[in-house]
Design a protein around this motif. Structure first.
Motif, short mmCIF file in Angstrom:
data_model
loop_
_atom_site.label_atom_id
_atom_site.label_comp_id
_atom_site.label_asym_id
_atom_site.label_seq_id
_atom_site.Cartn_x
_atom_site.Cartn_y
_atom_site.Cartn_z
N ARG A 216 1.06 -1.54 -0.28
CA ARG A 216 0.03 -0.30 0.39
C ARG A 216 1.14 1.72 0.01
NH1 ARG A 216 -5.31 -0.49 4.12
NH2 ARG A 216 -5.36 1.31 2.77
N ALA A 217 0.29 2.26 -0.92
CA ALA A 217 1.15 3.54 -1.02
C ALA A 217 0.98 4.10 0.74
CB ALA A 217 0.22 4.83 -1.82
N SER A 218 0.58 3.61 1.40
CA SER A 218 0.09 4.73 2.99
C SER A 218 -0.20 3.48 3.74
CB SER A 218 -0.96 5.76 2.28
OG SER A 218 -2.22 5.23 2.41
N VAL B 249 3.29 1.41 5.82
CA VAL B 249 3.97 1.07 5.05
C VAL B 249 5.48 1.16 4.77
CG1 VAL B 249 4.57 0.15 2.79
CG2 VAL B 249 2.48 -0.68 3.83
N SER B 250 6.26 1.52 5.12
CA SER B 250 7.07 2.48 5.36
C SER B 250 8.28 2.12 4.88
CB SER B 250 7.63 3.32 6.55
OG SER B 250 8.85 3.66 7.24
N HIS C 50 7.95 -0.25 0.06
CA HIS C 50 6.91 0.16 -1.20
C HIS C 50 7.09 -0.62 -2.11
CE1 HIS C 50 5.12 3.46 1.16
NE2 HIS C 50 5.74 3.50 1.15
N ARG C 51 7.51 -1.28 -3.02
CA ARG C 51 8.07 -2.13 -3.74
C ARG C 51 8.80 -3.68 -3.21
NH1 ARG C 51 7.76 0.82 -8.75
NH2 ARG C 51 8.80 -0.71 -10.04
#
Length: 260
Positions: free
Chosen positions: A132-134, A137-138, A141-142
């Motif tokens: 998830r882009a937010s 997630v830190s 992301h990929r």
């Protein structure tokens, strides 16, 4: 089942059809593609043709390969590949396959070594969606996320899609259409993209999932150079005018002697 050919990829171009449509094509070149050897059911357990393409330096060819090329009376080849064929589609050793081995509108399959991409992540290599882009997630992301299960089985299964080396593998593209052929220059224009980089070797053969057109030459289109049958004809053509010219002065000289 006919033999395929070994072609060299020159790159991509574009042509226009008779109705004015723009068609992207891949240009393939037949570089002295010759039959090097036969594989028979009696001797080898299967029927196939061994083809060679390109020219290799003699010093870079092993002694075993030199002997094989010497038996076939062909120059050393850079690329040698076998094509399975039926017994009634065998071609003589030394014959050179030409570009009209395929006809326009025919479906073909092309196999080549894809361009190497190096080490790639899961999103690029396997088209994963990523995390998830937010929302929690830190930094990752990929990433591809979890790869295993709980304590049972407690390991990662073989063949799991993960990040790793991408490309540089044999890829076959099926049901490509032959647009044009140029026998004089040995060119075959195939619609669409073909795996591999410029200058790479491509194996082109009849499509396995399509019916073969009726106008396709059987067992193939090829030329036999330096045959023993052609040499006497060429010798007769050269010697005939020489003999006629040599007889003319002699006959004239005899007439002058008689007059004298």
């Amino acid at each position: 089942m006919r033999s395929g050919v070994i072609a060299q990829k020159l790159g991509m171009s574009q042509v226009y059809s008779d109705d004015g449509q723009h068609v992207p094509v891949t240009v393939l070149k037949l570089d002295n593609c010759q039959v090097v050897a036969h594989r028979t059911e009696e001797k080898h357990g299967y029927t196939a043709l061994q083809l060679g393409a390109g020219l290799a330096k003699v010093k870079r060819v092993t002694k075993a390969d030199r002997g094989q090329f010497a038996v076939a009376h062909v120059e050393p080849k850079r690329k040698v590949v076998e094509f399975r064929v039926s017994a009634d589609n065998m071609i003589d050793v030394g014959a050179e396959i030409t570009a009209d081995h395929f006809v326009p509108g025919q479906f073909v399959d092309a196999s080549g070594t894809s361009i190497g991409k190096g080490f790639a992540g899961a999103m690029k290599r396997h088209n994963f969606g990523g995390l998830r882009a937010s929302h929690g997630v830190s930094v990752s992301h990929r990433s591809h996320g979890s790869t295993g299960q709980c304590q049972d089985p407690g390991r990662v299964f073989k063949g799991k899609k993960m990040a790793g080396h991408m490309g540089s593998t044999t890829v076959t593209t099926q049901n490509l259409v032959v647009v044009r052929t140029d026998v004089e220059r040995g060119l075959i224009l195939v619609k669409g993209a073909i795996p591999g980089s410029k200058g790479g070797w491509i194996l082109l053969h009849d499509a396995v999932k399509r019916k073969l057109p009726d106008e396709v030459p059987m067992p193939g289109s090829f030329r036999v150079s330096g045959s023993a049958e052609a040499k006497p004809e060429a010798a007769d053509e050269v010697e005939a005018p020489v003999s006629e010219v040599s007889e003319t002065p002699d006959s004239g000289a005899d007439e002058h002697k008689d007059d004298a």
